[in-house]
Design an enzyme around this catalytic site. Structure first.
Site, PDB file in Angstrom:
ATOM      1  N   ASP A   1      -6.423  14.859 -31.647  1.00  0.00           N
ATOM      2  CA  ASP A   1      -7.593  14.572 -30.908  1.00  0.00           C
ATOM      3  C   ASP A   1      -7.052  14.295 -29.138  1.00  0.00           C
ATOM      4  O   ASP A   1      -7.783  14.748 -28.419  1.00  0.00           O
ATOM      5  CB  ASP A   1      -8.300  13.232 -31.227  1.00  0.00           C
TER       6      ASP A   1
ATOM      7  N   ARG B   1     -15.405  -4.516 -29.885  1.00  0.00           N
ATOM      8  CA  ARG B   1     -14.737  -3.044 -30.231  1.00  0.00           C
ATOM      9  C   ARG B   1     -13.737  -2.720 -29.077  1.00  0.00           C
ATOM     10  O   ARG B   1     -12.826  -2.134 -29.571  1.00  0.00           O
ATOM     11  CB  ARG B   1     -15.661  -2.258 -30.721  1.00  0.00           C
TER      12      ARG B   1
ATOM     13  N   ASN C   1      -5.896  12.716 -37.864  1.00  0.00           N
ATOM     14  CA  ASN C   1      -7.022  13.774 -37.960  1.00  0.00           C
ATOM     15  C   ASN C   1      -6.455  15.077 -38.601  1.00  0.00           C
ATOM     16  O   ASN C   1      -7.174  15.982 -38.832  1.00  0.00           O
ATOM     17  CB  ASN C   1      -7.761  14.143 -36.547  1.00  0.00           C
TER      18      ASN C   1
ATOM     19  N   SER D   1     -14.941  24.091 -38.617  1.00  0.00           N
ATOM     20  CA  SER D   1     -13.751  24.326 -38.423  1.00  0.00           C
ATOM     21  C   SER D   1     -13.125  25.425 -39.329  1.00  0.00           C
ATOM     22  O   SER D   1     -12.383  26.177 -39.100  1.00  0.00           O
ATOM     23  CB  SER D   1     -12.908  22.802 -39.062  1.00  0.00           C
TER      24      SER D   1
ATOM     25  N   LYS E   1     -10.460   8.716 -41.021  1.00  0.00           N
ATOM     26  CA  LYS E   1      -9.128   9.011 -40.198  1.00  0.00           C
ATOM     27  C   LYS E   1      -8.341   7.801 -40.296  1.00  0.00           C
ATOM     28  O   LYS E   1      -6.951   7.883 -40.350  1.00  0.00           O
ATOM     29  CB  LYS E   1      -9.775   8.991 -38.536  1.00  0.00           C
TER      30      LYS E   1
ATOM     31  N   SER F   1     -13.213   8.212 -31.949  1.00  0.00           N
ATOM     32  CA  SER F   1     -12.604   9.171 -31.034  1.00  0.00           C
ATOM     33  C   SER F   1     -12.301   8.463 -29.442  1.00  0.00           C
ATOM     34  O   SER F   1     -11.239   8.956 -28.873  1.00  0.00           O
ATOM     35  CB  SER F   1     -13.760  10.161 -30.770  1.00  0.00           C
TER      36      SER F   1
ATOM     37  N   GLY G   1     -18.123  19.043 -25.748  1.00  0.00           N
ATOM     38  CA  GLY G   1     -16.835  18.888 -26.781  1.00  0.00           C
ATOM     39  C   GLY G   1     -16.501  20.013 -27.297  1.00  0.00           C
ATOM     40  O   GLY G   1     -15.426  19.942 -28.321  1.00  0.00           O
TER      41      GLY G   1
ATOM     42  N   SER H   1     -19.683  21.509 -40.163  1.00  0.00           N
ATOM     43  CA  SER H   1     -18.189  21.777 -39.515  1.00  0.00           C
ATOM     44  C   SER H   1     -17.738  23.216 -39.033  1.00  0.00           C
ATOM     45  O   SER H   1     -18.189  24.005 -39.928  1.00  0.00           O
ATOM     46  CB  SER H   1     -17.019  21.398 -40.498  1.00  0.00           C
TER      47      SER H   1
END
Length: 271
Positions: free
Chosen positions: A103, A155, A87, A17, A66, A131, A234, A15
């Site tokens: 998101d 789905r 998130n 973050s 999530k 996502s 992204g 990550s």
């Protein structure tokens, strides 16, 4: 007293973050620490109880937690409820957790920054995971003529059933064959680090947006560029969703451009 924030997921070592948030905290003289926390699937409830006792003030939530975070939260924001996943968690004055989802606004920020207008445009969304659910709501709210393409039709149908305007649904193979009709393609299908790429038709300057970045996105984005697609990865969305989480916690939007540049330098050094 230094306040605790962090990101919960499994895996989590990759990550970016902590790099993003700790710099923002330093830039804004906030006495806080942001940590990456590996929590296996099924253990989020215990982790949140522990972090609550430790005085944690805010958390980012990533795979595979999530949807569970939404269920465990004491309060749920409207957008997180619509998406069916959270998130971002924010400690409330009562001591509980408020679930939000950044998101969708993070994605919207990136396409608006790139001057991409989707109202009335034909947009193909590849994939139907967590996502994709957030992006489908964002694209529908912006007025796109949306087609969701996924290997498992059921789905995609689950996402379509929760949208205010029902999109077209098709298999991923059929969707890839029809991309010549798309004005924007958004890819959420992860090929990981296998080196494989989606086979794309000529893009003639249209936009192919892969929400992955680095090694995971490199083969498909390279192929898209060869086919004359304008490409986006992204990283911008990663930074934007983080910035809007930061805003929930601290009431300010931090410097996204600098954070994206720092993240891109790290990613390019390891790609």
């Amino acid at each position: 007293m230094t306040r605790l924030y962090g990101v919960i997921g499994d895996p989590i070592a990759h990550s970016l973050s902590p790099l993003i948030h700790n710099q923002w905290m330093r830039d804004n003289d906030i006495d806080a620490l942001y940590k990456a926390m590996q929590v296996p699937e099924g253990e989020l409830k215990d982790a949140l109880e522990t972090l609550t006792r430790q005085g944690a003030r805010g958390l980012n939530i990533t795979l595979p937690h999530k949807q569970t975070a939404l269920v465990l939260a004491d309060e749920v924001g409207d957008l997180a409820r619509r998406i069916g996943a959270a998130n971002t968690l924010i400690r409330t004055e009562s001591g509980g957790w408020l679930a939000e989802n950044t998101d969708a606004p993070g994605f919207i920020h990136t396409i608006e920054t790139a001057d991409i207008h989707v109202a009335g445009k034909t947009v193909f969304l590849l994939g139907a995971g967590g996502s994709a659910r957030a992006l489908a709501i964002a694209l529908t709210d912006l007025g796109a003529n949306l087609t969701i393409c996924n290997r498992t039709i059921s789905r995609a149908e689950e996402i379509a059933d929760n949208l205010p305007v029902r999109p077209e649904i098709c298999t991923l193979d059929i969707g890839l064959e029809r991309l010549a009709a798309a004005e924007l393609v958004v890819n959420t299908v992860s090929l990981g680090h296998s080196g494989k790429a989606l086979e794309l038709p000529p893009g003639t300057g249209r936009t192919f947006y892969d929400i992955s970045y680095g090694k995971a996105a490199a083969p498909t984005l390279a192929h898209a560029a060869e086919q004359d697609w304008k490409t986006m990865d992204g990283l911008g969305m990663l930074v934007a969703q983080a910035a809007f989480a930061f805003e929930h916690w601290f009431g300010m939007v931090p410097d996204m451009a600098d954070a994206e540049a720092r993240c891109r330098a790290v990613v390019e050094a390891t790609t």
